[in-house]
Design an enzyme around this catalytic site. Structure first.
Site, PDB file in Angstrom:
ATOM      1  N   ASP A  95     -28.792 -10.610  16.380  1.00 48.50           N
ATOM      2  CA  ASP A  95     -28.425 -10.093  17.711  1.00 48.50           C
ATOM      3  C   ASP A  95     -29.639  -9.821  18.599  1.00 48.50           C
ATOM      4  O   ASP A  95     -29.517  -9.789  19.821  1.00 48.50           O
ATOM      5  CB  ASP A  95     -27.652  -8.766  17.568  1.00 48.50           C
ATOM      6  CG  ASP A  95     -26.176  -8.979  17.242  1.00 48.50           C
ATOM      7  OD1 ASP A  95     -25.687 -10.109  17.375  1.00 48.50           O
ATOM      8  OD2 ASP A  95     -25.523  -7.991  16.845  1.00 48.50           O
ATOM      9  N   HIS A 137     -27.532   1.019  21.612  1.00 49.19           N
ATOM     10  CA  HIS A 137     -27.522   0.779  20.152  1.00 49.19           C
ATOM     11  C   HIS A 137     -28.919   0.825  19.521  1.00 49.19           C
ATOM     12  O   HIS A 137     -29.028   0.736  18.295  1.00 49.19           O
ATOM     13  CB  HIS A 137     -26.930  -0.599  19.830  1.00 49.19           C
ATOM     14  CG  HIS A 137     -25.540  -0.803  20.350  1.00 49.19           C
ATOM     15  ND1 HIS A 137     -24.496   0.043  20.038  1.00 49.19           N
ATOM     16  CD2 HIS A 137     -25.006  -1.770  21.171  1.00 49.19           C
ATOM     17  CE1 HIS A 137     -23.394  -0.390  20.650  1.00 49.19           C
ATOM     18  NE2 HIS A 137     -23.676  -1.480  21.345  1.00 49.19           N
ATOM     19  N   GLY A 145     -27.632  -4.649  18.207  1.00 48.38           N
ATOM     20  CA  GLY A 145     -26.664  -4.963  19.266  1.00 48.38           C
ATOM     21  C   GLY A 145     -27.274  -5.231  20.627  1.00 48.38           C
ATOM     22  O   GLY A 145     -26.895  -4.599  21.625  1.00 48.38           O
ATOM     23  N   ASP A 172     -18.858   2.107  28.000  1.00 43.35           N
ATOM     24  CA  ASP A 172     -19.021   0.738  27.513  1.00 43.35           C
ATOM     25  C   ASP A 172     -17.961   0.499  26.430  1.00 43.35           C
ATOM     26  O   ASP A 172     -17.526   1.426  25.748  1.00 43.35           O
ATOM     27  CB  ASP A 172     -20.440   0.602  26.909  1.00 43.35           C
ATOM     28  CG  ASP A 172     -20.776  -0.814  26.459  1.00 43.35           C
ATOM     29  OD1 ASP A 172     -21.456  -1.509  27.218  1.00 43.35           O
ATOM     30  OD2 ASP A 172     -20.351  -1.208  25.337  1.00 43.35           O
ATOM     31  N   HIS A 174     -18.282  -0.691  23.612  1.00 49.95           N
ATOM     32  CA  HIS A 174     -18.789  -0.405  22.267  1.00 49.95           C
ATOM     33  C   HIS A 174     -19.147   1.078  22.096  1.00 49.95           C
ATOM     34  O   HIS A 174     -19.480   1.755  23.079  1.00 49.95           O
ATOM     35  CB  HIS A 174     -20.030  -1.277  21.979  1.00 49.95           C
ATOM     36  CG  HIS A 174     -19.737  -2.742  22.000  1.00 49.95           C
ATOM     37  ND1 HIS A 174     -19.874  -3.504  23.144  1.00 49.95           N
ATOM     38  CD2 HIS A 174     -19.272  -3.572  21.027  1.00 49.95           C
ATOM     39  CE1 HIS A 174     -19.524  -4.764  22.876  1.00 49.95           C
ATOM     40  NE2 HIS A 174     -19.147  -4.825  21.598  1.00 49.95           N
ATOM     41  N   ASP A 261     -18.158  -4.330  29.763  1.00 52.74           N
ATOM     42  CA  ASP A 261     -17.493  -5.258  28.843  1.00 52.74           C
ATOM     43  C   ASP A 261     -16.040  -4.872  28.559  1.00 52.74           C
ATOM     44  O   ASP A 261     -15.335  -5.595  27.846  1.00 52.74           O
ATOM     45  CB  ASP A 261     -18.297  -5.435  27.532  1.00 52.74           C
ATOM     46  CG  ASP A 261     -18.975  -4.178  27.058  1.00 52.74           C
ATOM     47  OD1 ASP A 261     -18.691  -3.113  27.613  1.00 52.74           O
ATOM     48  OD2 ASP A 261     -19.779  -4.262  26.102  1.00 52.74           O
ATOM     49  N   TYR A 300     -20.444  -9.101  29.975  1.00 52.18           N
ATOM     50  CA  TYR A 300     -20.786 -10.489  29.642  1.00 52.18           C
ATOM     51  C   TYR A 300     -20.164 -11.500  30.599  1.00 52.18           C
ATOM     52  O   TYR A 300     -20.474 -12.680  30.548  1.00 52.18           O
ATOM     53  CB  TYR A 300     -20.457 -10.734  28.143  1.00 52.18           C
ATOM     54  CG  TYR A 300     -21.191  -9.673  27.349  1.00 52.18           C
ATOM     55  CD1 TYR A 300     -22.557  -9.818  27.090  1.00 52.18           C
ATOM     56  CD2 TYR A 300     -20.575  -8.460  27.006  1.00 52.18           C
ATOM     57  CE1 TYR A 300     -23.273  -8.800  26.471  1.00 52.18           C
ATOM     58  CE2 TYR A 300     -21.286  -7.440  26.377  1.00 52.18           C
ATOM     59  CZ  TYR A 300     -22.632  -7.622  26.119  1.00 52.18           C
ATOM     60  OH  TYR A 300     -23.351  -6.615  25.521  1.00 52.18           O
TER      61      TYR A 300
HETATM   62  N1  V1S Z   1     -19.053  -8.273  19.621  1.00 50.78           N
HETATM   63  C1  V1S Z   1     -19.952  -8.939  19.465  1.00 50.78           C
HETATM   64  C2  V1S Z   1     -21.112  -9.676  19.214  1.00 50.78           C
HETATM   65  N2  V1S Z   1     -21.371 -10.964  19.585  1.00 50.78           N
HETATM   66  C3  V1S Z   1     -22.596 -11.232  19.095  1.00 50.78           C
HETATM   67  C4  V1S Z   1     -23.332 -12.485  19.233  1.00 50.78           C
HETATM   68  C5  V1S Z   1     -22.706 -13.577  19.808  1.00 50.78           C
HETATM   69  C6  V1S Z   1     -23.417 -14.759  19.938  1.00 50.78           C
HETATM   70  C7  V1S Z   1     -24.723 -14.822  19.498  1.00 50.78           C
HETATM   71  F1  V1S Z   1     -25.427 -15.956  19.620  1.00 50.78           F
HETATM   72  C8  V1S Z   1     -25.342 -13.722  18.942  1.00 50.78           C
HETATM   73  C9  V1S Z   1     -24.622 -12.554  18.816  1.00 50.78           C
HETATM   74  N3  V1S Z   1     -23.084 -10.138  18.506  1.00 50.78           N
HETATM   75  C10 V1S Z   1     -22.194  -9.177  18.566  1.00 50.78           C
HETATM   76  C11 V1S Z   1     -22.349  -7.796  18.051  1.00 50.78           C
HETATM   77  C12 V1S Z   1     -23.248  -6.958  18.947  1.00 50.78           C
HETATM   78  C13 V1S Z   1     -22.590  -6.510  20.202  1.00 50.78           C
HETATM   79  C14 V1S Z   1     -23.558  -5.703  21.042  1.00 50.78           C
HETATM   80  C15 V1S Z   1     -22.927  -5.084  22.264  1.00 50.78           C
HETATM   81  C16 V1S Z   1     -23.966  -4.502  23.180  1.00 50.78           C
HETATM   82  C17 V1S Z   1     -23.412  -3.637  24.273  1.00 50.78           C
HETATM   83  O1  V1S Z   1     -22.391  -4.278  24.989  1.00 50.78           O
HETATM   84  O2  V1S Z   1     -22.860  -2.430  23.777  1.00 50.78           O
HETATM   85  C18 V1S Z   1     -24.477  -3.345  25.328  1.00 50.78           C
HETATM   86  C19 V1S Z   1     -25.615  -2.560  24.964  1.00 50.78           C
HETATM   87  N4  V1S Z   1     -22.956  -7.870  16.746  1.00 50.78           N
HETATM   88  C20 V1S Z   1     -22.210  -8.019  15.627  1.00 50.78           C
HETATM   89  O3  V1S Z   1     -20.992  -8.087  15.660  1.00 50.78           O
HETATM   90  C21 V1S Z   1     -22.997  -8.122  14.338  1.00 50.78           C
HETATM   91  C22 V1S Z   1     -23.031  -9.292  13.594  1.00 50.78           C
HETATM   92  C23 V1S Z   1     -22.341  -8.152  13.063  1.00 50.78           C
HETATM   93  C24 V1S Z   1     -22.246 -10.505  14.025  1.00 50.78           C
HETATM   94  C25 V1S Z   1     -23.120 -11.417  14.888  1.00 50.78           C
HETATM   95  N5  V1S Z   1     -24.337 -11.841  14.137  1.00 50.78           N
HETATM   96  C26 V1S Z   1     -25.129 -12.745  14.950  1.00 50.78           C
HETATM   97  C27 V1S Z   1     -25.121 -10.642  13.731  1.00 50.78           C
HETATM   98  C28 V1S Z   1     -24.283  -9.712  12.888  1.00 50.78           C
HETATM   99 ZN    ZN Z   2     -20.783  -3.096  24.939  1.00 47.92          ZN
HETATM  100 CA    CA Z   3     -18.569   3.431  24.730  1.00 47.45          CA
END
Ligand code: V1S
Ligand code: ZN
Ligand code: CA
Length: 384
Positions: A95, A137, A145, A172, A174, A261, A300
Site C-alpha cells: 500500500d 493510518h 494504508g 473518512d 476507514h 471515500d 478515490y
Molecule cells: N480498501 C482498500 C485498499 N485498496 C488497496 C490497493 C489497491 C490497489 C493497489 F495497487 C494497492 C492497494 N489497498 C487498500 C487498503 C488500504 C486502504 C487505505 C485507505 C486510506 C484512507 O482512505 O483512509 C486515506 C488515508 N489496504 C488493504 O486492504 C491491505 C491489503 C490488506 C490489501 C492490499 N494489498 C496491496 C496490501 C494488503
Molecule cells: Zn479512507
Molecule cells: Ca473514519
C-alpha cells in the site's frame, strides 16, 4: 473566550493551505495521483481562496516528525537506499511503496498540517483547512494504508500545547486507527470515528466495544457502519452521537478529517453520501465556533473529492448551500483539469454527487438505535 471571537470577527478570514509546490508534491504519490493539484486549481479558478488567508507552509523537520514517529522510521522514510528487509519492516511496500520525492512529500504533508495548527494557535483564525493532510493510518514505526506520515497525530500534539481538550472527528470511510491508538490512554483527546466496518475491510479495527483505556476510558468513540450509509443516517448519527459527545466533552478545539471515500461515487462503493451531505457536516462543526482544523483524507473519485472539498471550502467561507449550488465549473481551469469533468458534461454538480445513488441503507433504525444507546450510555460517563 470573547477576546478570541472578537479577533475572529475582525479578521473574518479562515486560513487555508494552497501551495504550488505542496500541491505538486502531494499530487505525486501513488494512491491519489493528481488529486491535490486538481483541488487547488478548482478552488483558485472559482476564486474561493480569496475569502481566505493563504498560509505559508514550512516543511516539517526530522525532529518534528520524531515527536510521533520513531527515529528508525523517520530515517527509513527520509533516506534513500534502504534494504528490502527495512522497507518491509517499515511498511514501505504494497500500500505504501517508496517513490521519488518521498522525503519532500512527507515533510510537506506534516508541515502543512503543523503550519495550519500553528496558525490556529496564533488566534488570528477560527478555522484552518489543509486538504493535503489527513493521513490517519500512519503508525509510529510503519507506513500503512497510503499514509507515510501521520500529520493528524502531529497536528493534534502541536495543538495540545495550547488547547486542553481536543475533539477529533473522522468521517473518512476507514477507521482512524493510528490516531485512535496514539491517544487511546488520553482524556485530553476525544477520538470519534465513523467508518465502514465489515469482515476483511481495511484496517479491521474500530469495533463498537473499543472505548479507550485507563484515563482515556470513554474518550474513544467508534461508530462502525454498514453498507449504503447515506445522508439521512449521517445527519442522524452526527446529531445523536457526535453532537452528544461534543456537548458532554466541551472541547477547546476540534480537528475534523473529511475523507471523501464515503461518497456514493467513490470506487469503494460502500457508502452512499452526497457532496452536500458530507459538506454540510463541515458547516455544523464550524458553527461550534471552536478553533477548528479541517483536514482531507481518502477520496478515490478525484473529481467528486475535489467537488466535495470545494463545497466544504465554500461552506467555511460563509456561503449558503444555495449559493454554493449556484457555482458553475469555471472554464478557465487548465485543459488537464477541465477534461476530468468531461464525462459529467463539464458540470460542477450532477444528480449523483448531489443526491447519491439508488442503494439500500443497511444501517436501519434498529441498528442505529443500538449504536445510539451504547454511545448515550458512555456519553453519560464523560465529564466536561
Ligand atoms: N480498501 C482498500 C485498499 N485498496 C488497496 C490497493 C489497491 C490497489 C493497489 F495497487 C494497492 C492497494 N489497498 C487498500 C487498503 C488500504 C486502504 C487505505 C485507505 C486510506 C484512507 O482512505 O483512509 C486515506 C488515508 N489496504 C488493504 O486492504 C491491505 C491489503 C490488506 C490489501 C492490499 N494489498 C496491496 C496490501 C494488503
Ligand atoms: Zn479512507
Ligand atoms: Ca473514519
Amino acid at each position: 473566550d470573547t477576546s478570541f471571537e472578537t479577533v475572529q470577527y475582525t479578521v473574518g478570514m479562515p486560513g487555508i493551505c494552497i501551495h504550488p509546490l505542496a500541491s505538486k508534491v502531494c499530487s505525486g504519490r501513488p494512491s491519489n495521483e493528481g488529486r491535490a493539484a486538481l483541488v487547488d486549481s478548482l478552488l483558485v479558478a472559482l476564486q474561493l481562496h480569496k475569502s481566505y488567508k493563504l498560509i505559508p507552509i514550512t516543511p516539517a523537520t526530522a525532529a518534528e516528525l520524531q515527536r510521533y514517529h520513531s527515529l528508525e522510521y523517520v530515517s527509513a522514510v527520509l533516506k534513500k537506499g534502504q534494504s528490502e528487509k527495512t522497507l518491509d519492516k517499515m511498511g514501505l511496500i504494497h500500500d505504501c511503496p517508496i517513490f521519488p520525492g518521498l522525503d519532500a512529500y512527507v515533510k510537506l504533508v506534516a508541515g502543512s498540517t503543523l503550519s495550519c495548527a500553528r496558525q490556529l494557535m496564533s488566534g488570528q483564525h477560527q478555522l484552518c483547512i489543509n486538504w493535503y493532510g489527513g493521513r490517519h493510518h500512519g503508525k509510529r514505526s510503519a507506513a500503512s494504508g497510503f499514509c507515510y506520515v501521520n500529520d493528524v497525530v502531529l497536528g493534534i500534539q502541536e495543538m495540545r500545547k495550547q488547547y486542553q481538550k481536543i475533539m477529533y472527528i473522522d468521517v473518512d470511510l476507514h477507521h482512524g486507527d493510528a490516531v485512535s491508538a496514539a491517544f487511546l490512554h488520553s482524556k485530553n483527546v476525544l477520538c470519534v470515528s465513523l467508518h465502514h466496518y465489515d469482515t476483511g475491510f481495511f484496517p479491521g479495527t474500530g469495533a463498537l466495544s473499543d472505548c479507550g483505556s485507563g484515563p482515556g476510558e470513554y474518550h474513544t468513540a467508534n461508530v462502525p457502519l454498514r453498507k449504503g450509509f447515506g445522508d439521512q443516517s449521517l445527519d442522524r448519527v452526527f446529531h445523536s452521537i457526535v453532537e452528544g459527545y461534543y456537548e458532554a466533552y466541551q472541547p477547546t478545539a476540534v480537528v475534523l478529517l473529511l475523507g471523501c471515500d464515503g461518497l456514493a461515487t467513490d470506487e469503494h462503493k460502500k457508502w452512499n453520501l452526497s457532496v452536500p451531505g458530507l459538506g454540510e457536516i463541515v458547516r455544523k462543526v464550524a458553527s461550534w465556533k471552536k478553533p477548528t482544523l479541517v483536514l482531507g483524507g481518502g477520496g478515490y473519485n478525484h473529481t467528486d473529492t475535489a467537488r466535495c472539498w470545494t463545497y466544504s471550502t465554500a461552506v467555511c467561507s460563509g456561503m449558503t448551500k444555495e449559493e454554493i449550488l449556484a457555482l458553475e465549473l469555471p472554464s478557465k481551469l487548465s485543459e488537464k483539469h477541465l477534461v476530468q469533468f468531461e464525462t459529467d458534461g463539464y458540470t460542477l454538480w450532477n444528480d449523483e454527487n448531489l443526491r447519491g445513488r439508488t442503494m439500500v441503507d443497511e444501517n436501519d433504525d434498529e441498528y442505529l438505535k443500538e449504536l445510539e444507546s451504547t454511545h448515550q450510555e458512555r456519553i453519560g460517563k464523560l465529564r466536561p
